[in-house]
Motif scaffolding. Structure first.
Motif, PDB file in Angstrom:
ATOM      1  N   THR A 139       0.936  -1.390   0.019  1.00 11.00           N
ATOM      2  CA  THR A 139       0.009  -0.030  -0.020  1.00 11.00           C
ATOM      3  C   THR A 139       0.705   0.992   0.083  1.00 11.00           C
ATOM      4  O   THR A 139       0.700   2.141  -0.967  1.00 11.00           O
ATOM      5  N   VAL A 140       1.834   1.210   0.861  1.00  3.92           N
ATOM      6  CA  VAL A 140       2.787   2.490   0.827  1.00  3.92           C
ATOM      7  C   VAL A 140       3.628   2.591  -0.178  1.00  3.92           C
ATOM      8  O   VAL A 140       3.784   3.801  -0.740  1.00  3.92           O
ATOM      9  N   ILE A 141       4.117   1.393  -0.775  1.00  3.87           N
ATOM     10  CA  ILE A 141       5.093   1.663  -1.898  1.00  3.87           C
ATOM     11  C   ILE A 141       4.159   2.222  -3.101  1.00  3.87           C
ATOM     12  O   ILE A 141       4.722   3.156  -3.854  1.00  3.87           O
ATOM     13  N   LYS A 142       3.102   1.939  -3.265  1.00  2.00           N
ATOM     14  CA  LYS A 142       2.145   2.403  -4.092  1.00  2.00           C
ATOM     15  C   LYS A 142       2.078   3.830  -3.927  1.00  2.00           C
ATOM     16  O   LYS A 142       1.962   4.607  -5.191  1.00  2.00           O
ATOM     17  N   ALA A 143       1.654   4.161  -2.783  1.00  2.00           N
ATOM     18  CA  ALA A 143       1.207   5.804  -2.338  1.00  2.00           C
ATOM     19  C   ALA A 143       2.689   6.460  -2.740  1.00  2.00           C
ATOM     20  O   ALA A 143       2.377   7.677  -3.338  1.00  2.00           O
ATOM     21  N   ILE A 144       3.716   6.040  -2.433  1.00  2.00           N
ATOM     22  CA  ILE A 144       5.191   6.823  -2.678  1.00  2.00           C
ATOM     23  C   ILE A 144       5.287   6.895  -4.074  1.00  2.00           C
ATOM     24  O   ILE A 144       6.017   7.705  -4.682  1.00  2.00           O
ATOM     25  N   ALA A 145       5.049   5.961  -5.142  1.00  2.00           N
ATOM     26  CA  ALA A 145       5.197   6.013  -6.476  1.00  2.00           C
ATOM     27  C   ALA A 145       4.218   6.962  -7.125  1.00  2.00           C
ATOM     28  O   ALA A 145       4.668   7.655  -7.681  1.00  2.00           O
ATOM     29  N   VAL A 146       3.068   7.363  -6.495  1.00  2.00           N
ATOM     30  CA  VAL A 146       2.104   8.543  -6.726  1.00  2.00           C
ATOM     31  C   VAL A 146       2.867   9.747  -6.448  1.00  2.00           C
ATOM     32  O   VAL A 146       3.009  10.758  -7.220  1.00  2.00           O
ATOM     33  N   LEU A 147       3.422   9.584  -5.361  1.00  2.00           N
ATOM     34  CA  LEU A 147       4.065  11.058  -4.778  1.00  2.00           C
ATOM     35  C   LEU A 147       5.263  11.399  -5.727  1.00  2.00           C
ATOM     36  O   LEU A 147       5.427  12.593  -6.265  1.00  2.00           O
ATOM     37  N   LYS A 148       5.802  10.344  -6.204  1.00  2.00           N
ATOM     38  CA  LYS A 148       7.049  10.459  -7.129  1.00  2.00           C
ATOM     39  C   LYS A 148       6.636  10.901  -8.511  1.00  2.00           C
ATOM     40  O   LYS A 148       7.125  11.793  -9.250  1.00  2.00           O
ATOM     41  N   GLU A 149       5.475  10.517  -8.825  1.00  2.00           N
ATOM     42  CA  GLU A 149       4.851  10.883 -10.201  1.00  2.00           C
ATOM     43  C   GLU A 149       4.488  12.312 -10.081  1.00  2.00           C
ATOM     44  O   GLU A 149       4.467  13.028 -11.101  1.00  2.00           O
ATOM     45  N   HIS A 150       4.368  12.963  -8.997  1.00  2.00           N
ATOM     46  CA  HIS A 150       4.042  14.269  -8.658  1.00  2.00           C
ATOM     47  C   HIS A 150       5.164  15.137  -8.383  1.00  2.00           C
ATOM     48  O   HIS A 150       5.204  16.134  -7.855  1.00  2.00           O
ATOM     49  N   ASN A 151       6.453  14.651  -8.607  1.00  2.00           N
ATOM     50  CA  ASN A 151       7.705  15.227  -8.715  1.00  2.00           C
ATOM     51  C   ASN A 151       8.238  15.403  -7.334  1.00  2.00           C
ATOM     52  O   ASN A 151       9.116  16.284  -7.082  1.00  2.00           O
ATOM     53  N   VAL A 152       7.714  14.861  -6.441  1.00  2.00           N
ATOM     54  CA  VAL A 152       8.283  14.719  -4.746  1.00  2.00           C
ATOM     55  C   VAL A 152       9.558  13.914  -5.010  1.00  2.00           C
ATOM     56  O   VAL A 152       9.625  13.027  -5.545  1.00  2.00           O
ATOM     57  N   LEU A 153      10.358  14.595  -4.299  1.00  2.00           N
ATOM     58  CA  LEU A 153      11.674  14.057  -4.189  1.00  2.00           C
ATOM     59  C   LEU A 153      11.654  12.922  -3.196  1.00  2.00           C
ATOM     60  O   LEU A 153      11.070  13.207  -2.042  1.00  2.00           O
ATOM     61  N   GLU A 154      12.254  11.571  -3.445  1.00  2.00           N
ATOM     62  CA  GLU A 154      12.466  10.697  -2.519  1.00  2.00           C
ATOM     63  C   GLU A 154      12.862  11.177  -1.146  1.00  2.00           C
ATOM     64  O   GLU A 154      12.319  10.948  -0.165  1.00  2.00           O
ATOM     65  N   GLU A 155      13.798  12.082  -1.071  1.00  2.00           N
ATOM     66  CA  GLU A 155      14.764  12.327  -0.044  1.00  2.00           C
ATOM     67  C   GLU A 155      13.658  13.581   0.988  1.00  2.00           C
ATOM     68  O   GLU A 155      14.109  13.963   1.794  1.00  2.00           O
ATOM     69  N   ASN A 156      12.675  14.082   0.216  1.00  2.00           N
ATOM     70  CA  ASN A 156      11.632  14.910   0.829  1.00  2.00           C
ATOM     71  C   ASN A 156      10.852  14.272   1.428  1.00  2.00           C
ATOM     72  O   ASN A 156       9.707  14.726   2.089  1.00  2.00           O
ATOM     73  N   ILE A 157      10.620  12.990   1.362  1.00  2.00           N
ATOM     74  CA  ILE A 157       9.624  12.119   2.275  1.00  2.00           C
ATOM     75  C   ILE A 157       9.807  11.682   3.369  1.00  2.00           C
ATOM     76  O   ILE A 157      10.935  10.969   3.618  1.00  2.00           O
ATOM     77  N   ILE A 158       9.016  11.675   4.330  1.00  2.00           N
ATOM     78  CA  ILE A 158       9.209  10.960   5.729  1.00  2.00           C
ATOM     79  C   ILE A 158       7.977  10.123   5.939  1.00  2.00           C
ATOM     80  O   ILE A 158       6.929  10.716   6.024  1.00  2.00           O
ATOM     81  N   LEU A 159       8.341   9.124   6.123  1.00  2.00           N
ATOM     82  CA  LEU A 159       7.260   8.240   6.121  1.00  2.00           C
ATOM     83  C   LEU A 159       6.866   7.879   7.611  1.00  2.00           C
ATOM     84  O   LEU A 159       7.948   7.342   8.623  1.00  2.00           O
ATOM     85  N   SER A 160       5.620   8.262   8.240  1.00  2.00           N
ATOM     86  CA  SER A 160       5.378   7.943   9.631  1.00  2.00           C
ATOM     87  C   SER A 160       4.571   6.789   9.594  1.00  2.00           C
ATOM     88  O   SER A 160       3.287   6.750   9.235  1.00  2.00           O
ATOM     89  N   ASN A 161       4.949   5.891  10.722  1.00  2.00           N
ATOM     90  CA  ASN A 161       4.465   4.725  10.657  1.00  2.00           C
ATOM     91  C   ASN A 161       4.318   4.026  12.069  1.00  2.00           C
ATOM     92  O   ASN A 161       5.367   4.401  12.904  1.00  2.00           O
ATOM     93  N   LEU A 162       3.241   3.294  12.498  1.00  2.00           N
ATOM     94  CA  LEU A 162       3.273   2.550  13.969  1.00  2.00           C
ATOM     95  C   LEU A 162       3.863   1.216  14.008  1.00  2.00           C
ATOM     96  O   LEU A 162       4.625   0.895  14.920  1.00  2.00           O
ATOM     97  N   PHE A 163       3.369   0.567  13.194  1.00  2.00           N
ATOM     98  CA  PHE A 163       3.809  -0.766  13.220  1.00  2.00           C
ATOM     99  C   PHE A 163       4.076  -1.371  11.885  1.00  2.00           C
ATOM    100  O   PHE A 163       3.430  -1.356  10.871  1.00  2.00           O
ATOM    101  N   CYS A 164       5.230  -2.206  11.493  1.00  2.00           N
ATOM    102  CA  CYS A 164       5.941  -2.559  10.295  1.00  2.00           C
ATOM    103  C   CYS A 164       6.648  -3.817  10.431  1.00  2.00           C
ATOM    104  O   CYS A 164       7.259  -4.167  11.673  1.00  2.00           O
TER     105      CYS A 164
END
Ligand SMILES: O=P(O)(O)OC[C@H]1O[C@H](OP(=O)(O)OP(=O)(O)O)[C@H](O)[C@@H]1O
Length: 241
Positions: free
Chosen positions: A163-188
């Motif tokens: 789910t999260v991988i897909k969401a990040i791919a969408v952010l990258k399609e909108h030209n968000v730089l990978e290093e500008n993303i902070i993923l906030s999560n409780l359980f992994c």
């Protein structure tokens, strides 16, 4: 059987080194103490009532959000105290936004708003196929200038990480730089952590726990609703709330 008192045992630096060896330098785990462990225990306990679940989830969310905000950039500043003294401090840099993954990620929005009053929050809805588990994006809405912002991406549970991988791919399609993303999560889970750091090595990840059992009941219990696909009559998760 009586209870046994446990004294607080901070994580040894060697354990933190192990995490860095396995997952690289950009995955961080919320410092574990007895309070954090108790919150995790309550959220994993099947006997926890829904009202307690929401209350304690909000507490853990707040801790994770606070630590995630700590990953954002700060700049030096000097302020004058009421006595006229100068104090060398820090100030939070502007240009951030949140993005929640519907629906469990929305549970983390209030925690972010409690810290950043008027922060913009975008949304992504990713649906997973009940049989193949393939994730597809159904809806996405972001601030217009998201490519210039740091993005706090919020989702509490990573099981496969799809789910999260897909969401990040969408952010990258909108030209968000990978290093500008902070993923906030409780359980992994370990598998999800490995998939995420392999796919997006520049992205920062903050989680409260890496454990092989993902509490996949999170969204159902937090919101008190099962998930249904429109047009179908079966609960796709097939789980009790
Ligand atoms: O890492 P993944 O394998 O993609 O899974 C992540 C989460 O998504 C699923 O929940 P659900 O579909 O109920 O999500 P929701 O609560 O956000 O609606 C699953 O049960 C996990 O909790």
């Amino acid at each position: 059987m009586g209870s046994t008192e446990v004294t607080s045992v901070p994580k040894k630096s060697s354990e933190n080194n192990d995490i860095a060896d396995i997952y690289g330098p950009n995955l961080k785990i919320l410092p574990c103490n007895n309070q954090v462990k108790e919150l995790q225990t309550i959220l994993r306990d099947k006997n926890t009532t829904r009202s307690d679940f929401k209350f304690y989830a909000d507490r853990l969310i707040r801790l994770v959000i606070e630590e995630s905000l700590n990953q954002l950039p700060f700049s030096k500043c000097v302020v004058t105290t009421p006595t006229g003294a100068k104090y060398n401090g820090l100030k939070y840099q502007k240009g951030n936004c949140g993005v929640s993954i519907v629906r469990s990620g929305e549970a983390m929005e209030q925690g972010l708003r409690d810290c950043c009053r008027s922060i913009r929050i975008g949304k992504i809805l990713v649906e997973s196929d009940a049989d193949t588990h393939e994730a597809k994006v159904v809806y996405a809405k972001f601030p217009d200038d998201i490519s210039e912002r740091k993005v706090l991406l919020m989702y509490p549970i990573m099981s496969t990480g799809n789910t999260v991988i897909k969401a990040i791919a969408v952010l990258k399609e909108h030209n968000v730089l990978e290093e500008n993303i902070i993923l906030s999560n409780l359980f992994c889970t370990p598998i999800a952590a490995k998939s995420l750091v392999t796919a997006f090595p520049q992205m920062k990840i903050l989680t409260s726990e890496i454990h092989s059992i993902a509490p996949n009941h999170f969204g159902q219990k937090y919101f008190g609703c099962s998930r249904f696909i429109v047009g179908e009559t079966t609960n796709i998760q097939g789980k009790d709330i």
